[in-house]
Scaffold this active site. Structure first.
Site, PDB file in Angstrom:
ATOM      1  N   PRO A 134       0.839  -1.201   0.000  1.00 38.81           N
ATOM      2  CA  PRO A 134       0.000   0.000   0.000  1.00 38.81           C
ATOM      3  C   PRO A 134       0.872   1.248   0.000  1.00 38.81           C
ATOM      4  CG  PRO A 134       0.072  -0.968   2.194  1.00 38.81           C
ATOM      5  CD  PRO A 134       0.797  -1.908   1.291  1.00 38.81           C
ATOM      6  N   MET A 135       0.611   2.186  -0.927  1.00 40.40           N
ATOM      7  CA  MET A 135       1.393   3.415  -1.002  1.00 40.40           C
ATOM      8  C   MET A 135       0.485   4.587  -1.348  1.00 40.40           C
ATOM      9  SD  MET A 135       4.859   2.142  -2.963  1.00 40.40           S
ATOM     10  CE  MET A 135       3.958   1.113  -4.145  1.00 40.40           C
TER      11      MET A 135
ATOM     12  N   GLN B  14      -6.412  -0.810   3.425  1.00 44.39           N
ATOM     13  CA  GLN B  14      -5.628  -0.517   4.628  1.00 44.39           C
ATOM     14  C   GLN B  14      -6.128   0.768   5.282  1.00 44.39           C
ATOM     15  OE1 GLN B  14      -1.497   1.158   4.749  1.00 44.39           O
ATOM     16  NE2 GLN B  14      -0.936  -0.913   5.392  1.00 44.39           N
TER      17      GLN B  14
ATOM     18  N   CYS C 170       3.443   3.429   8.782  1.00 38.29           N
ATOM     19  CA  CYS C 170       3.757   4.638   8.024  1.00 38.29           C
ATOM     20  C   CYS C 170       4.628   5.575   8.866  1.00 38.29           C
ATOM     21  CB  CYS C 170       2.485   5.362   7.608  1.00 38.29           C
ATOM     22  SG  CYS C 170       2.820   6.893   6.693  1.00 38.29           S
TER      23      CYS C 170
ATOM     24  N   LYS D 141       0.372  -4.307   9.189  1.00 39.99           N
ATOM     25  CA  LYS D 141       1.676  -3.980   8.612  1.00 39.99           C
ATOM     26  C   LYS D 141       2.373  -3.017   9.573  1.00 39.99           C
ATOM     27  CE  LYS D 141       3.925  -2.632   4.270  1.00 39.99           C
ATOM     28  NZ  LYS D 141       4.795  -1.503   4.620  1.00 39.99           N
TER      29      LYS D 141
ATOM     30  N   ASN E 298       8.966  -7.145   3.891  1.00 45.60           N
ATOM     31  CA  ASN E 298       8.901  -5.937   3.067  1.00 45.60           C
ATOM     32  C   ASN E 298      10.156  -5.108   3.297  1.00 45.60           C
ATOM     33  OD1 ASN E 298       7.106  -2.834   3.335  1.00 45.60           O
ATOM     34  ND2 ASN E 298       7.778  -3.781   1.447  1.00 45.60           N
ATOM     35  N   GLY E 299      10.672  -4.540   2.209  1.00 50.82           N
ATOM     36  CA  GLY E 299      11.840  -3.669   2.321  1.00 50.82           C
ATOM     37  C   GLY E 299      12.949  -4.085   1.386  1.00 50.82           C
TER      38      GLY E 299
ATOM     39  N   GLY F 221       7.189  -2.436  -2.731  1.00 48.66           N
ATOM     40  CA  GLY F 221       6.634  -1.099  -2.667  1.00 48.66           C
ATOM     41  C   GLY F 221       7.289  -0.164  -3.652  1.00 48.66           C
ATOM     42  N   ARG F 222       8.285   0.594  -3.180  1.00 47.59           N
ATOM     43  CA  ARG F 222       8.870   1.671  -3.983  1.00 47.59           C
ATOM     44  C   ARG F 222       9.457   1.191  -5.314  1.00 47.59           C
ATOM     45  NH1 ARG F 222      13.132   4.072  -0.271  1.00 47.59           N
ATOM     46  NH2 ARG F 222      13.080   1.961   0.583  1.00 47.59           N
TER      47      ARG F 222
END
Length: 329
Positions: A17-18, A71, A101, A140, A203-204, A227-228
């Site tokens: 989610p972003m 989310q 976040c 998350k 994640n990451g 994500g990114r």
């Protein structure tokens, strides 16, 4: 890997989610390219309760993108419970709670990763949300607030006890924001806890197919989240998915990548309007690896990111594709 009754198959890869990124158009593209599950932009519980139109629009789910998670984030129990019930009515496959976040406007007010400084409140909210809805609830979060409070191993067990059905861990603390390297050894420690029985999603820094494979083979996670690395490059799901399935690499051509970017732009314009739709897509254009390393590209890049009509932007993209990158396709 299963979350409740949702079977994601072996070694699933998910779209993180972003905010201002994972709208339903982008989610659908990522799904088509190999994402096993996608997440909406995060939704403010307070804004959702106040029926803010910009927030309620985020609840729209295209049936073709499923399974989809919505989310939510907030800092108080009652609004989070009310928001969870509203979200459930929108029909997602699961509800995810954002305790990760790191941005100041969220974490600084005690929501998102700010909850890592108030674990009792985090657990209170989690229990209440799980109780309030019938769909699976997941969380998350991050390793901890800072390097000296990396509490994720114990916290994961506590969150499991609240009734969540999966946990995603971003391998950084809140203090790190997005700097430094994600600590996958800490994620592995969470997975190694014999008392943790729910699926763990890592994640990451999943930026290549090889890193996704390493996350499963070396660190033992049940799923990975990207994500990114997907911003401006949704085709990463094609590359990662094929690698995880043991298929030979089949990278998309530049022509196919430009087609995807144009689709994002035109769908963004259709969903909002020309001006705001182009503004929305600039983040993808600015981040896209498609434009990295092109010599003498500065002026063209500036023009691309300043274009404010679709014909102007389309002409610049045509120039880049035809005159600059065609020899590399």
């Amino acid at each position: 890997m299963k979350i409740g009754n949702i079977d994601l198959g072996p070694r699933p890869v998910m779209l993180a989610p972003m905010e201002d990124v994972t709208d339903h158009s982008f989610r659908l593209i990522c799904k088509e390219l190999g994402a096993d599950m996608v997440y909406t932009e995060f939704v403010s519980a307070d804004a959702l309760i106040r029926n803010i139109s910009a927030t309620t629009r985020k609840l729209h789910i295209d049936s073709r993108e499923r399974p989809t998670a919505i989310q939510i984030y907030g800092r108080e129990t009652d609004p989070m419970v009310e928001a969870a019930r509203i979200v459930e009515e929108a029909g997602p496959d699961l509800l995810d709670i954002n305790f990760g976040c790191p941005v100041k406007k969220v974490a600084g007010k005690g929501a998102g990763a700010g909850m890592l400084r108030d674990i009792p409140k985090m657990l209170e909210i989690t229990k209440a949300v799980v109780k309030a809805v019938k769909i699976p609830v997941t969380v998350k979060t991050r390793l901890g607030w800072d390097h000296d409070s990396r509490i994720i191993v114990d916290l994961a067990e506590q969150l499991q006890d609240c009734g969540i059905q999966a946990l995603t861990v971003h391998g950084r603390t809140r203090s790190q924001m997005y700097t430094g390297q994600a600590d996958w050894e800490m994620i592995a420690r969470v997975k190694d806890n014999p008392r943790l029985t729910i699926p763990l999603i890592g994640n990451g820094d999943i930026t290549t197919p090889q890193r996704a494979v390493e996350a499963f083979d070396r660190y033992g996670v049940d799923g990975v989240m990207i994500g990114r690395a997907s911003i401006g490059a949704p085709w990463i799901f094609n590359d990662v998915s094929r690698e995880l399935k043991g298929l030979p690499p089949q990278p998309l051509s530049n022509t196919a990548k430009f087609r995807l970017l144009r689709r994002q732009i035109t769908e963004s314009i259709a969903n909002i309007d020309e001006h705001r739709g182009i503004l929305h897509i600039r983040r993808h254009l600015a981040a896209s690896p498609l434009f990295k390393g092109i010599p003498n590209f500065r002026e063209t890049r500036i023009a691309m990111l300043r274009a404010d009509t679709w014909p102007e932007l389309d002409a610049i993209l045509n120039h880049i594709e035809t005159d600059i990158l065609s020899t590399n396709d």
